[in-house]
Every structure is written in structure tokens, then in C-alpha cells.
Design a protein around this motif. Structure first.
Motif, PDB file in Angstrom:
ATOM      1  N   VAL A   5       0.844  -1.185   0.000  1.00  0.00           N
ATOM      2  CA  VAL A   5       0.000   0.000   0.000  1.00  0.00           C
ATOM      3  C   VAL A   5       0.881   1.238   0.000  1.00  0.00           C
ATOM      4  N   LYS A   6       1.911   1.189   0.862  1.00  0.00           N
ATOM      5  CA  LYS A   6       2.842   2.316   0.920  1.00  0.00           C
ATOM      6  C   LYS A   6       3.478   2.578  -0.438  1.00  0.00           C
ATOM      7  N   ASN A   7       3.911   1.491  -1.074  1.00  0.00           N
ATOM      8  CA  ASN A   7       4.515   1.646  -2.391  1.00  0.00           C
ATOM      9  C   ASN A   7       3.541   2.285  -3.357  1.00  0.00           C
ATOM     10  N   ASN A   8       2.310   1.883  -3.218  1.00  0.00           N
ATOM     11  CA  ASN A   8       1.296   2.433  -4.104  1.00  0.00           C
ATOM     12  C   ASN A   8       1.075   3.906  -3.859  1.00  0.00           C
ATOM     13  N   ILE A   9       1.170   4.294  -2.594  1.00  0.00           N
ATOM     14  CA  ILE A   9       1.014   5.722  -2.292  1.00  0.00           C
ATOM     15  C   ILE A   9       2.111   6.508  -2.997  1.00  0.00           C
ATOM     16  N   LEU A  10       3.343   6.005  -2.872  1.00  0.00           N
ATOM     17  CA  LEU A  10       4.456   6.695  -3.517  1.00  0.00           C
ATOM     18  C   LEU A  10       4.276   6.685  -5.033  1.00  0.00           C
ATOM     19  N   LYS A  11       3.852   5.535  -5.526  1.00  0.00           N
ATOM     20  CA  LYS A  11       3.646   5.411  -6.975  1.00  0.00           C
ATOM     21  C   LYS A  11       2.617   6.441  -7.460  1.00  0.00           C
ATOM     22  N   GLU A  12       1.501   6.517  -6.757  1.00  0.00           N
ATOM     23  CA  GLU A  12       0.457   7.468  -7.160  1.00  0.00           C
ATOM     24  C   GLU A  12       0.973   8.897  -7.076  1.00  0.00           C
ATOM     25  N   LYS A  13       1.729   9.143  -6.017  1.00  0.00           N
ATOM     26  CA  LYS A  13       2.268  10.492  -5.838  1.00  0.00           C
ATOM     27  C   LYS A  13       3.180  10.859  -7.017  1.00  0.00           C
ATOM     28  N   ILE A  14       4.046   9.903  -7.371  1.00  0.00           N
ATOM     29  CA  ILE A  14       4.987  10.173  -8.461  1.00  0.00           C
ATOM     30  C   ILE A  14       4.261  10.357  -9.791  1.00  0.00           C
ATOM     31  N   ILE A  15       3.274   9.533 -10.019  1.00  0.00           N
ATOM     32  CA  ILE A  15       2.519   9.663 -11.274  1.00  0.00           C
ATOM     33  C   ILE A  15       1.819  11.019 -11.327  1.00  0.00           C
ATOM     34  N   GLY A  16       1.230  11.382 -10.207  1.00  0.00           N
ATOM     35  CA  GLY A  16       0.554  12.677 -10.120  1.00  0.00           C
ATOM     36  C   GLY A  16       1.515  13.819 -10.421  1.00  0.00           C
ATOM     37  N   LEU A  17       2.676  13.773  -9.722  1.00  0.00           N
ATOM     38  CA  LEU A  17       3.664  14.831  -9.913  1.00  0.00           C
ATOM     39  C   LEU A  17       4.179  14.871 -11.349  1.00  0.00           C
ATOM     40  N   ARG A  37       8.862   8.763 -23.767  1.00  0.00           N
ATOM     41  CA  ARG A  37       8.578   9.030 -22.359  1.00  0.00           C
ATOM     42  C   ARG A  37       7.150   8.635 -21.986  1.00  0.00           C
ATOM     43  N   GLU A  38       6.227   8.949 -22.890  1.00  0.00           N
ATOM     44  CA  GLU A  38       4.827   8.651 -22.567  1.00  0.00           C
ATOM     45  C   GLU A  38       4.586   7.149 -22.480  1.00  0.00           C
ATOM     46  N   GLN A  39       5.226   6.443 -23.429  1.00  0.00           N
ATOM     47  CA  GLN A  39       5.104   4.974 -23.363  1.00  0.00           C
ATOM     48  C   GLN A  39       5.702   4.449 -22.068  1.00  0.00           C
ATOM     49  N   ALA A  40       6.837   5.023 -21.695  1.00  0.00           N
ATOM     50  CA  ALA A  40       7.503   4.568 -20.481  1.00  0.00           C
ATOM     51  C   ALA A  40       6.657   4.855 -19.248  1.00  0.00           C
ATOM     52  N   LEU A  41       6.003   6.005 -19.260  1.00  0.00           N
ATOM     53  CA  LEU A  41       5.167   6.326 -18.106  1.00  0.00           C
ATOM     54  C   LEU A  41       4.008   5.346 -17.977  1.00  0.00           C
ATOM     55  N   SER A  42       3.409   5.002 -19.112  1.00  0.00           N
ATOM     56  CA  SER A  42       2.307   4.029 -18.970  1.00  0.00           C
ATOM     57  C   SER A  42       2.858   2.669 -18.524  1.00  0.00           C
ATOM     58  N   PHE A  44       5.309   2.350 -16.422  1.00  0.00           N
ATOM     59  CA  PHE A  44       5.453   2.471 -14.972  1.00  0.00           C
ATOM     60  C   PHE A  44       4.097   2.371 -14.289  1.00  0.00           C
ATOM     61  N   VAL A  45       3.090   2.986 -14.898  1.00  0.00           N
ATOM     62  CA  VAL A  45       1.747   2.895 -14.326  1.00  0.00           C
ATOM     63  C   VAL A  45       1.335   1.421 -14.216  1.00  0.00           C
ATOM     64  N   ASP A  46       1.655   0.643 -15.260  1.00  0.00           N
ATOM     65  CA  ASP A  46       1.336  -0.796 -15.246  1.00  0.00           C
ATOM     66  C   ASP A  46       2.144  -1.560 -14.218  1.00  0.00           C
ATOM     67  N   LEU A  47       3.447  -1.352 -14.278  1.00  0.00           N
ATOM     68  CA  LEU A  47       4.345  -2.203 -13.490  1.00  0.00           C
ATOM     69  C   LEU A  47       4.524  -1.747 -12.053  1.00  0.00           C
ATOM     70  N   GLY A  48       4.528  -0.463 -11.841  1.00  0.00           N
ATOM     71  CA  GLY A  48       4.831   0.051 -10.509  1.00  0.00           C
ATOM     72  C   GLY A  48       6.273  -0.265 -10.151  1.00  0.00           C
ATOM     73  N   LEU A 151      11.156   0.701 -12.388  1.00  0.00           N
ATOM     74  CA  LEU A 151      12.088   1.771 -12.049  1.00  0.00           C
ATOM     75  C   LEU A 151      12.773   2.351 -13.285  1.00  0.00           C
ATOM     76  N   GLU A 152      13.178   1.450 -14.175  1.00  0.00           N
ATOM     77  CA  GLU A 152      13.840   1.933 -15.378  1.00  0.00           C
ATOM     78  C   GLU A 152      12.847   2.663 -16.285  1.00  0.00           C
ATOM     79  N   ALA A 153      11.622   2.168 -16.301  1.00  0.00           N
ATOM     80  CA  ALA A 153      10.581   2.857 -17.076  1.00  0.00           C
ATOM     81  C   ALA A 153      10.355   4.246 -16.508  1.00  0.00           C
ATOM     82  N   LEU A 154      10.316   4.327 -15.189  1.00  0.00           N
ATOM     83  CA  LEU A 154      10.107   5.615 -14.538  1.00  0.00           C
ATOM     84  C   LEU A 154      11.220   6.592 -14.903  1.00  0.00           C
TER      85      LEU A 154
END
Ligand SMILES: Nc1ncnc2c1ncn2[C@@H]1O[C@H](COP(=O)(O)OP(=O)(O)OP(=O)(O)O)[C@@H](O)[C@H]1O
Ligand SMILES: [Mg+2]
Lengths: 474, 246
Positions: A5-17, A37-42, A44-48, A151-154
Motif C-alpha cells: 500500500v505504501k509503495n502504491n502511495i508513492l507510486k500514485e504520488k509520483i505519477i501525479g507529480l 517518455r509517454e510509453q515509459a510512463l504508462s 510504470f503505471v502498469d508495473l509500478g 524503475l527503469e521505465a520511470l
């Protein structure tokens, strides 16, 4: 599961930012790069973030490292005081061209990109995107495959700056180039740096690459470095890691070798809360040579994970891997060595070795050398050892009058020296030698300056026992 | 110099030395012979301070001190040297550095300044000549990849460098050709003074032609069952050990 859950919070925060700061992130991009970059972001959204259900991360748990409420550095630090002293490197007789990175941003005086006398271009990756879109377009994200994990996608998605080095065809860069990557959090910080290093045909470069922390606050450094080594080019890459116990480094390096090129990569990890080195080498031409070495000295509850993947695509290439580690107290380590020999890669020579010394019952290492071979004319070997200090050798040394603690140090140092001796810059080798001795004696501090700066206030380390002449025989 | 009384030693509940006594005075050379597995190397290890054995009873007094309470390095600093039956390989540590370190630690113990590089190398040259050891060998890692004979020569070389008061040579002659054997003997004889002593463990009377012992002891099933002069070695060579059984 709580941490997830914590990881997800950070993940959501990073995606938001990332979305909020989109304009800044893509500020220098060409449309092609923005697309990557856009492909990579999606992705990261998938993989976390990678978790332990992924085989390659089975023995490395990022939960704690990801449990801080990190901030991202979308802008370079504005006012930097005493910049010179932060990055000053005082290794005697080591004359390098220094390229500082602070929180992922290249710190420069004058121009962001410089062209050296020999035509080599060095400086800010962000500025290179703008100034050399053609070169960047040809290499950016071509070797990392946009990231094998979240991480690398991010990094691909949001890393804005880093170091760019371009060595033109036929140029042998005289003095070593040194990248110093420092994290200086005002508060907890999550840093992405993106480096791109290109060696043209028949060129030659020596690189020193340091990861340090500036203070004791937690930091997370997620670096991706892509390295293209052109035909018949030679790269000597020395990596040094010395960060504080609450910091994390994820360091992914992709080497792409063309025919008859040579790579010597040395990764020395002296200190760090959690260090993961992903090293990928693609031998994409005949007659390549690659030598990957690693040394790690861990204690307390530190964790080191070396993942290496060598891809033998073409025939007649040699690869060698040697990783050695000493783990004390409750330190844990992972070695994953994958050698992949493809069907066409006839006459491949591949050796990999991982050797470990565990000083306590509570220290742990998971080691997994792995060969995957599809060609039939190959010579491959691999081996892993885990042991304690050799008690017979200890007794032999003590029986000559050498104190127990010094006998242990002598054995540990001799063990480490096999890797250190491969460092070809004398001044650097001497200093690292010094630092390793200090580290083994428990005297190395993570100083607030360049890793190579650590013993600047003092004289070089003196051992009660003199180890100056110590050398492995060849 | 060394006085061992009724020493009983075991490992994993297995008794190895079963009440061994031995007196060694300065200036003497003692030879110890005996069948395989009777405890000769165990005795040597006990004197040098290997801690894998249990001393069940008895005492070992060296220069008036309880040797068994001393750490191996302290024993070495106090003049004890063991030439190992099976010298250990130490990859990554050159002989030169190893010896210089050892020598300086010993000097520190005796309150002396470290040896200067110049003095050290001069001494190396002198001792290398004495034991006819190749220059190349001393730049190599300790015993790593050495032949059996080279390892033994290296033990003698170290002994010559460290100049001990009590040297125990555990089968230093095994695996040596006749020339090397003479060199080992030369090393011992040149070091010999009225102030130091040697315990030479061997299976072969031959060595004793070159290193003439004052005493020959037979170690048999954990005890010294017979002591004599050098003529005892000939007798053993001729008759074997069977006749000593009773
Ligand atoms: N580490 C050990 N663990 C178990 N047993 C041991 C150990 N060391 C010695 N022993 C046993 O103790 C006995 C005496 O061994 P030791 O090496 O002292 O014999 P030795 O007289 O030196 O023989 P050799 O002439 O073959 O060198 C042998 O039975 C041996 O197996
Ligand atoms: Mg023996």
C-alpha cells in the motif's frame, strides 16, 4: 500487505507529480522523445515498483527504501553554495575532467555542454537533447529497451538531466572523465539521472563514476546509464559507490558493444543502505571483449544486489565476470549472473565467478550464476563460493607473529585486491586501495563530499601492518 | 627452554597425545620420529598454538611461561617458529610483504622500531642466497602454486628471516630432492647457536646425516616411547617400529 500500500502511495504520488510537471519534463524533448517518455510512463503505471514476486527481484525488498515520503527534483538546485568544495576531488595525481551531478542535475559553470579540444562533447543531457537531437534520437532508450522494470521505465519517463558524453570517431580522450553523482536532500528525495555515453569507432575513454551522498538524510537515486561502444573502441569504466546507510541506489547500466570493442567495468560498492546494480551488456558485434568486475563490502543491515546480464549475440566474443564480496554483521547480498549465448554466437568464451566471505552467521548471500546457451561451440564456466575466512590460513599467518585482527585484515584485503588490481588508473587504484583498507578496519565514513575526498583531512591510511607491497601475482 | 609434562590432547573426543613428556634445552637439536598418525604434527601444532585441539591435561612451559595460555602470534613473537608439514597457500599476499609484516610485528612486540626497507631487502637477499631460493618466488603469493619442494624451502626461508629461538620443522625434508635437503640442513646449521633449539620431525634417517641431532625420540601412539642418540635413527631405519610395541 501493508508495504504494498505504501509503495502504491508513492507510486500514485509520483505519477501525479509527473503529470503536473509534464511541461518541465518534456521541455527539451523532440516529439520522438516525448513519445518514448509517454510509453515509459504508462509502463510504470502498469508495473509500478518491482516487488519480490518478480524473479529478478526475489531477494531484494524495496519496501523500506520506498517507505519514505519522497520529493522529486524537477528543477535543479537553485542556489548552490560552496559548490567547489562539494565536488572537489583531491585524489593526488588524479587529473580528471569533472562532471558533477547534484540531485540528478548537471552542475556547470559557463556552458552546459562543452566541446573539448579533441572534439569530445561533454555536459548536460537535457541540453544535449536540444542541441544534438539527431545523436540523442539515435541512442536514447535504444539500449535500455525503455526499461525492463518499473524503475527503469520511470527513469525513462521523467529523468530530465544527467551526463552526456560523446567521443567522436578515432579520438582517444587523454585524461579520465569523472562523473560525480551526489544526492543532497533538503528533505527526502527521489532522484532520476539519465546518462548517455557514446564512444565512436576507434575511440578510447576512461571514466570514473562516483555515487555519493552529501548528508545523512534518506535519498533514493534511480540512475539509468546507456553506453554505446562503437567498433574497435575501448572503454574503461570505474564505478564507486559510497552512500549513507539510509540511502538507496538503483543503478542500471546498459552497455552496447560493437565489433572488436573492449569494455572493462569495475564496480566497487563500499557503503550504502541498499544498492542494486543492474549491468546489461550486449555483445552485438564479433570479436568483443568484456570484463565486468565487482567488489562489495557490506555490514550492519546493508543490502547489495548485483544483477548482471551478458548477451552474446555475435560469434567470437569473450566475456568475464568476477564479483567478490565481504559481508559482515547482518548485511545481505544477492548475485544474479546471467550469461546468454545466442544461437549465432559460436566460439564464445564466457567465464563468471562470484566469491563471498561471510564474517558472521547473520550475514547472508544469495548467489545464482546462470548460463543459458544456444550455440554449440562455446566455452563457458561459472562458479560461486561462499565461505568464511580460511582458518588454516589465519593460523599460518598468526604463527608468524601477526596479530589475529591484522591476519584477518590481510586475508580480507588480499581477497579484495584481485578486483582492485584491475583498476588501471594508478592514482585511483591507490586511493580505492586506501578506502578499502579503511572500510575493512571500520574507519571509512560516508563523508559529506566526493567519495574520493573521504580521507582528505587525514593522512592516507596507515596500517599497523604494511600492505603497500601487497600484490597478487600474475 | 621447553618443558612438556604428561601432555594429553584430544580432538572430537579422540585422544591423540596420551601423556607426552619432552624437555628441550637451548643449544639442542631433537629429532622426533614415529609412524604415520601417531601425533607428531599434533604436538607441533600444540606448541605453535593451533586451537582446534583440546588439552585435557599436562603442561607446556616455554622460557618459564605457560605456553598454552599464549596466542599463536605471541608465541611467534617470543621466538617460536613452526615449519608446517603442509604449508598453507595465501593467494594475494606476497611473500615479501608477508614477511615484512611479520617481522615488524615481532619487532613491535620486542619494543623495536620497524625494520627499514633497505635493511629488510638486504636481509632478504642474504637469506635467499642461504636457502638458494629464486628471486621470482618471493614476489609471488605465499605458497600459491608452489611445488611441494618450493613450499618446504619457503618454510626454511621464513625461518631464516625470522630467526626463531625454538624452531619446529615438521617433515620439512619430505618431498625434497637431495640437493634441497642439503639446503634445508644448511639453513638449520647456519642458524644454530647455543641459544636456540630445534625439534625436527622426520621419517628419514637421511636428514639426520646433515642435521645431527642430540636426541632422537620415538613418538608412538601418542607417547614418547623411546629416546636415544642419533644411532637410534639407524636402528629404526633397519627394524621399523614394530619392535617398540612392548
Ligand atoms: N583436525 C583433525 N581432526 C580429526 N582428527 C585429527 C585432526 N588432526 C589430526 N587428527 C588425527 O590425529 C592423529 C595424529 O595426527 P598427526 O597429524 O599428529 O599425525 P602425524 O604423526 O603427524 O602423522 P604423519 O607422519 O602422517 O604426518 C591421526 O589419527 C589424525 O587422523
Ligand atoms: Mg605429520
Amino acid at each position: 500487505m501493508q508495504p504494498l500500500v505504501k509503495n502504491n502511495i508513492l507510486k500514485e504520488k509520483i505519477i501525479g507529480l509527473s503529470r503536473e510537471n509534464r511541461e518541465d519534463i518534456i521541455g527539451y524533448d523532440t516529439p520522438d522523445i516525448t513519445k518514448i517518455r509517454e510509453q515509459a510512463l504508462s509502463k510504470f503505471v502498469d508495473l509500478g515498483f518491482p516487488d519480490q514476486s518478480v524473479e529478478e527481484w526475489r531477494n531484494t525488498n524495496l519496501d523500506n527504501a520506498l517507505s519514505y515520503d519522497y520529493n522529486l527534483a524537477f528543477h535543479p538546485v537553485k542556489k548552490i553554495t560552496n559548490i567547489e568544495s562539494i565536488f572537489k576531488c583531491n585524489v593526488p595525481h588524479l587529473n580528471t575532467l569533472l562532471l558533477p551531478l547534484l540531485n540528478g542535475w548537471h552542475v556547470f559553470m559557463g556552458e552546459a555542454l562543452k566541446t573539448l579540444e579533441d572534439g569530445t562533447i561533454v555536459g548536460s543531457f537535457a541540453h544535449a537533447i536540444k542541441k544534438y537531437p539527431e545523436i540523442i534520437g539515435r541512442h536514447f532508450s535504444k539500449y535500455s529497451g525503455a526499461g525492463k522494470n518499473g524503475l527503469e521505465a520511470l527513469n525513462t519517463a521523467i529523468a530530465q538531466d544527467g551526463i552526456f558524453i560523446y567521443v567522436p570517431e578515432g579520438v582517444e580522450v587523454k585524461s579520465p572523465i569523472q562523473i560525480v553523482n551526489i544526492i543532497r536532500p533538503e528533505s527526502n528525495i527521489f532522484v532520476q539521472a539519465r546518462n548517455l555515453i557514446i564512444l565512436g569507432k576507434n575511440s578510447k575513454l576512461t571514466l570514473v563514476h562516483c555515487d555519493d551522498s552529501y548528508n545523512l538524510l534518506p535519498g533514493f537515486s534511480n540512475t539509468v546509464t546507456e553506453v554505446f561502444i562503437g567498433e574497435n573502441a575501448k572503454l574503461n569504466h570505474n564505478k564507486l559507490q559510497n552512500i549513507n546507510n539510509d540511502s538507496t541506489i538503483i543503478n542500471s547500466t546498459y552497455f552496447h558493444q560493437k565489433s572488436n570493442s573492449k569494455l572493462l567495468y569495475n564496480a566497487i560498492s563500499l557503503n550504502g543502505g541498499l544498492i542494486r546494480n543492474n549491468t546489461y551488456v550486449k555483445l552485438n558485434g564479433e570479436g568483443c571483449e568484456t570484463n565486468i568486475l565487482g567488489l562489495y563490502l557490506m555490514d550492519k543491515t546493508q543490502h547489495i544486489d548485483n544483477y548482471t546480464y551478458i548477451d552474446h549475440v555475435k560469434p567470437n566474443c569473450n566475456s568475464k565476470k568476477l564479483f567478490k564480496g565481504i559481508l559482515d554483521e547482518k548485511a545481505t547480498g544477492v548475485f544474479n549472473g546471467h550469461v546468454h549465448v545466442r544461437r549465432d554466437a559460436q566460439n564464445t568464451n564466457a567465464v563468471q565467478k562470484n566469491q563471498n566471505i561471510l564474517l558472521t552467521d547473520t550475514a547472508k548471500i544469495d548467489t545464482k550464476p546462470f548460463l543459458e546457451i544456444y550455440a554449440d561451440d562455446v566455452k563457458c564456466s561459472h562458479g560461486a563460493t561462499v565461505g568464511q575466512l580460511n582458518t588454516e590460513a589465519l593460523f599460518y599467518i598468526r604463527s608468524r607473529g601477526i596479530e589475529e585482527r591484522n591476519a584477518e585484515l590481510l586475508l580480507m584485503y588480499a581477497f579484495a585486491a584481485e578486483v582492485i588490481n584491475h583498476i588501471s588508473i594508478d592514482a585511483l587504484r591507490d586511493r580505492i586501495d586506501d578506502m578499502v583498507k579503511k572500510r575493512l578496519r571500520g574507519e571509512l565514513s560516508v563523508c559529506d563530499q566526493c567519495v574520493l575526498h573521504c580521507s582528505s583531512q587525514e593522512q592516507p591510511v596507515q596500517f599497523d601492518i604494511d600492505m603497500s607491497l601487497l600484490k597478487t601475482n600474475n | 627452554m621447553l618443558s612438556i609434562k604428561n601432555l594429553k590432547v584430544s580432538i572430537n573426543e579422540k585422544e591423540i597425545l596420551k601423556g607426552l613428556s619432552l624437555e628441550v634445552n637451548a643449544g639442542e637439536i631433537h629429532a622426533i620420529m614415529g609412524p604415520n598418525g601417531t601425533g607428531k604434527s599434533t604436538l607441533a601444532s600444540i606448541i605453535a598454538g593451533r586451537d582446534i585441539f583440546n588439552v585435557d591435561s599436562g603442561e607446556v612451559i616455554y622460557k618459564g611461561k605457560n605456553l598454552l595460555e599464549m596466542a599463536p602470534e605471541v608465541r611467534a613473537c617470543d621466538g617460536i617458529f613452526l615449519g608446517f608439514q603442509y604449508p598453507v597457500e595465501i593467494p594475494g599476499v606476497s611473500i615479501t610483504n608477508f614477511l615484512r609484516t611479520a617481522m615488524n610485528e615481532q619487532r613491535k612486540y620486542r619494543g623495536l622500531e620497524p625494520i627499514t626497507a633497505k635493511e629488510f631487502f638486504a636481509k632478504m637477499e642474504e637469506k635467499k642466497k642461504l636457502v638458494e631460493i629464486h628471486s621470482k618466488l618471493t614476489n609471488r603469493s605465499v605458497n600459491e602454486g608452489f611445488s611441494g619442494g618450493e613450499k618446504k624451502k619457503n618454510e626454511i626461508f621464513q625461518m631464516a628471516m625470522l630467526e626463531p629461538e625454538l624452531a619446529i620443522l615438521d617433515e620439512t625434508d619430505s618431498g625434497l630432492d637431495i640437493d634441497a635437503l642439503k639446503i634445508v640442513a644448511k639453513g638449520v646449521n647456519s642458524l644454530r647457536t647455543e641459544n636456540n633449539a630445534f625439534i625436527v620431525i622426520t621419517h628419514y634417517q637421511r636428514l639426520l646425516d646433515y642435521i645431527v641431532p642430540d636426541f632422537v625420540h620415538v613418538l608412538y601412539e601418542g607417547k614418547i616411547v623411546k629416546t636415544g642418540g642419533k644411532e637410534l635413527a639407524f636402528e629404526l631405519e633397519e627394524k621399523g617400529y614394530e619392535w617398540l610395541k612392548n
